[in-house]
Design a protein around this motif. Structure first.
Motif, PDB file in Angstrom:
ATOM      1  N   ALA A  57      -1.281  21.570  19.176  1.00 17.15           N
ATOM      2  CA  ALA A  57      -2.642  22.102  19.072  1.00 17.15           C
ATOM      3  C   ALA A  57      -3.563  21.098  18.372  1.00 17.15           C
ATOM      4  O   ALA A  57      -4.698  20.859  18.819  1.00 17.15           O
ATOM      5  N   ALA A  58      -3.087  20.488  17.297  1.00 18.04           N
ATOM      6  CA  ALA A  58      -3.896  19.515  16.569  1.00 18.04           C
ATOM      7  C   ALA A  58      -4.230  18.312  17.455  1.00 18.04           C
ATOM      8  O   ALA A  58      -5.314  17.736  17.350  1.00 18.04           O
ATOM      9  N   LEU A  59      -3.329  17.960  18.319  1.00 17.92           N
ATOM     10  CA  LEU A  59      -3.530  16.811  19.208  1.00 17.92           C
ATOM     11  C   LEU A  59      -4.437  17.125  20.397  1.00 17.92           C
ATOM     12  O   LEU A  59      -5.275  16.305  20.769  1.00 17.92           O
ATOM     13  N   CYS A  60      -4.283  18.319  20.990  1.00 18.61           N
ATOM     14  CA  CYS A  60      -4.921  18.574  22.290  1.00 18.61           C
ATOM     15  C   CYS A  60      -5.896  19.745  22.370  1.00 18.61           C
ATOM     16  O   CYS A  60      -6.759  19.742  23.253  1.00 18.61           O
ATOM     17  N   PHE A  61      -5.761  20.761  21.545  1.00 19.01           N
ATOM     18  CA  PHE A  61      -6.548  21.983  21.730  1.00 19.01           C
ATOM     19  C   PHE A  61      -8.050  21.714  21.678  1.00 19.01           C
ATOM     20  O   PHE A  61      -8.547  21.053  20.775  1.00 19.01           O
ATOM     21  N   LYS A  62      -8.751  22.232  22.689  1.00 14.77           N
ATOM     22  CA  LYS A  62     -10.198  22.098  22.851  1.00 14.77           C
ATOM     23  C   LYS A  62     -10.638  20.648  23.031  1.00 14.77           C
ATOM     24  O   LYS A  62     -11.758  20.285  22.699  1.00 14.77           O
ATOM     25  N   ARG A  63      -9.731  19.841  23.580  1.00  8.70           N
ATOM     26  CA  ARG A  63     -10.049  18.434  23.817  1.00  8.70           C
ATOM     27  C   ARG A  63      -9.938  18.130  25.309  1.00  8.70           C
ATOM     28  O   ARG A  63      -9.131  18.731  26.023  1.00  8.70           O
ATOM     29  N   PRO A  64     -10.718  17.154  25.765  1.00 10.01           N
ATOM     30  CA  PRO A  64     -10.554  16.711  27.152  1.00 10.01           C
ATOM     31  C   PRO A  64      -9.202  16.025  27.306  1.00 10.01           C
ATOM     32  O   PRO A  64      -8.699  15.411  26.359  1.00 10.01           O
ATOM     33  N   ALA A  65      -8.625  16.146  28.481  1.00 12.23           N
ATOM     34  CA  ALA A  65      -7.302  15.571  28.726  1.00 12.23           C
ATOM     35  C   ALA A  65      -7.187  15.083  30.161  1.00 12.23           C
ATOM     36  O   ALA A  65      -7.816  15.626  31.070  1.00 12.23           O
ATOM     37  N   THR A  66      -6.337  14.082  30.325  1.00  9.24           N
ATOM     38  CA  THR A  66      -5.944  13.626  31.653  1.00  9.24           C
ATOM     39  C   THR A  66      -4.536  14.147  31.881  1.00  9.24           C
ATOM     40  O   THR A  66      -3.634  13.884  31.077  1.00  9.24           O
ATOM     41  N   VAL A  67      -4.365  14.904  32.941  1.00  2.00           N
ATOM     42  CA  VAL A  67      -3.079  15.520  33.256  1.00  2.00           C
ATOM     43  C   VAL A  67      -2.534  14.853  34.515  1.00  2.00           C
ATOM     44  O   VAL A  67      -3.099  14.990  35.597  1.00  2.00           O
ATOM     45  N   ASP A  73       7.714  23.152  37.917  1.00  2.00           N
ATOM     46  CA  ASP A  73       9.019  23.650  37.497  1.00  2.00           C
ATOM     47  C   ASP A  73       9.309  24.990  38.156  1.00  2.00           C
ATOM     48  O   ASP A  73       8.493  25.512  38.926  1.00  2.00           O
ATOM     49  N   ARG A  74      10.446  25.568  37.839  1.00  2.97           N
ATOM     50  CA  ARG A  74      10.863  26.811  38.490  1.00  2.97           C
ATOM     51  C   ARG A  74       9.978  27.997  38.129  1.00  2.97           C
ATOM     52  O   ARG A  74      10.050  29.038  38.763  1.00  2.97           O
ATOM     53  N   TYR A  75       9.148  27.847  37.094  1.00  7.85           N
ATOM     54  CA  TYR A  75       8.223  28.915  36.702  1.00  7.85           C
ATOM     55  C   TYR A  75       6.825  28.694  37.276  1.00  7.85           C
ATOM     56  O   TYR A  75       5.907  29.428  36.953  1.00  7.85           O
ATOM     57  N   GLY A  76       6.660  27.658  38.104  1.00  5.67           N
ATOM     58  CA  GLY A  76       5.373  27.384  38.725  1.00  5.67           C
ATOM     59  C   GLY A  76       4.414  26.575  37.871  1.00  5.67           C
ATOM     60  O   GLY A  76       3.277  26.343  38.250  1.00  5.67           O
ATOM     61  N   ARG A  77       4.893  26.118  36.712  1.00  6.79           N
ATOM     62  CA  ARG A  77       4.042  25.293  35.851  1.00  6.79           C
ATOM     63  C   ARG A  77       4.008  23.861  36.368  1.00  6.79           C
ATOM     64  O   ARG A  77       5.004  23.361  36.895  1.00  6.79           O
ATOM     65  N   ALA A  78       2.868  23.206  36.190  1.00  5.23           N
ATOM     66  CA  ALA A  78       2.781  21.780  36.480  1.00  5.23           C
ATOM     67  C   ALA A  78       3.567  21.051  35.394  1.00  5.23           C
ATOM     68  O   ALA A  78       3.411  21.343  34.208  1.00  5.23           O
ATOM     69  N   VAL A  79       4.435  20.142  35.777  1.00  5.07           N
ATOM     70  CA  VAL A  79       5.140  19.293  34.822  1.00  5.07           C
ATOM     71  C   VAL A  79       4.394  17.973  34.837  1.00  5.07           C
ATOM     72  O   VAL A  79       4.261  17.348  35.885  1.00  5.07           O
ATOM     73  N   ALA A  80       3.873  17.580  33.666  1.00  2.82           N
ATOM     74  CA  ALA A  80       2.959  16.444  33.651  1.00  2.82           C
ATOM     75  C   ALA A  80       3.024  15.669  32.349  1.00  2.82           C
ATOM     76  O   ALA A  80       3.411  16.197  31.308  1.00  2.82           O
ATOM     77  N   ARG A  81       2.593  14.423  32.423  1.00  4.96           N
ATOM     78  CA  ARG A  81       2.278  13.650  31.233  1.00  4.96           C
ATOM     79  C   ARG A  81       0.808  13.939  30.965  1.00  4.96           C
ATOM     80  O   ARG A  81      -0.011  13.928  31.883  1.00  4.96           O
ATOM     81  N   VAL A  82       0.483  14.238  29.732  1.00  5.73           N
ATOM     82  CA  VAL A  82      -0.860  14.645  29.343  1.00  5.73           C
ATOM     83  C   VAL A  82      -1.383  13.694  28.271  1.00  5.73           C
ATOM     84  O   VAL A  82      -0.678  13.432  27.288  1.00  5.73           O
ATOM     85  N   GLU A  83      -2.585  13.194  28.485  1.00  9.20           N
ATOM     86  CA  GLU A  83      -3.238  12.357  27.473  1.00  9.20           C
ATOM     87  C   GLU A  83      -4.407  13.114  26.877  1.00  9.20           C
ATOM     88  O   GLU A  83      -5.286  13.584  27.596  1.00  9.20           O
TER      89      GLU A  83
END
Length: 146
Positions: A57-67, A73-83
């Motif tokens: 949260a401290a790193l990413c919450f409410k911040r712009p990101a490149t995904v 995955d098997r739950y339908g989530r995108a598996v990604a590297r996030v900046e």
């Protein structure tokens, strides 16, 4: 969705390796559930689980990101590297000692050096005398319920 690069705003943090992003232009943004690639963070009920979530949260919450989506995955989530703010979230979680390299899925071998550094410095979960990897913790709980 694989190999896609999305420009997003991080709007939610579920745990130390899962977040929610709003991606695309404001008038057509889509909500995407994202699992950070190549790492596994402690579960919420596991030691260091809340600390791991707080670090993400401290790193990413409410911040712009490149995904950078790799797969789903098997739950339908995108598996990604996030900046977030130019920092790779997977690498930062490992570097600060709040996530493990997920041996089963790792492609970026440089993550091991970050994990070794965190372990040697006793950062985060490595301060514990016998930290339990999340996949072992989940397996033990599944077996216990049987």
């Amino acid at each position: 969705m694989s190999a896609a690069i999305l420009f997003c705003l991080i709007v939610g943090i579920s745990d130390g390796d899962t977040l929610t992003a709003r991606c695309g232009p404001a008038d057509a943004a889509q909500t995407v559930k994202v699992r950070l690639a190549e790492i596994d963070a402690p579960e919420k009920a596991q030691p260091f689980g809340q600390r791991s979530r707080q670090a993400l949260a401290a790193l990413c919450f409410k911040r712009p990101a490149t995904v950078s989506v790799q797969t789903k995955d098997r739950y339908g989530r995108a598996v990604a590297r996030v900046e977030c703010d130019g920092l790779d979230a997977s690498a930062e979680q490992v570097r600060t000692g709040v996530a493990w390299v997920f041996d089963r899925y790792v492609k970026d071998r440089s993550l091991y050096a970050l994990q070794d550094e965190a372990r040697a410095a006793g950062r985060g979960l490595w301060a514990d005398a016998a930290p339990v990897a999340p996949w072992e913790w989940r397996s033990a709980r599944r077996n216990y319920r049987l």
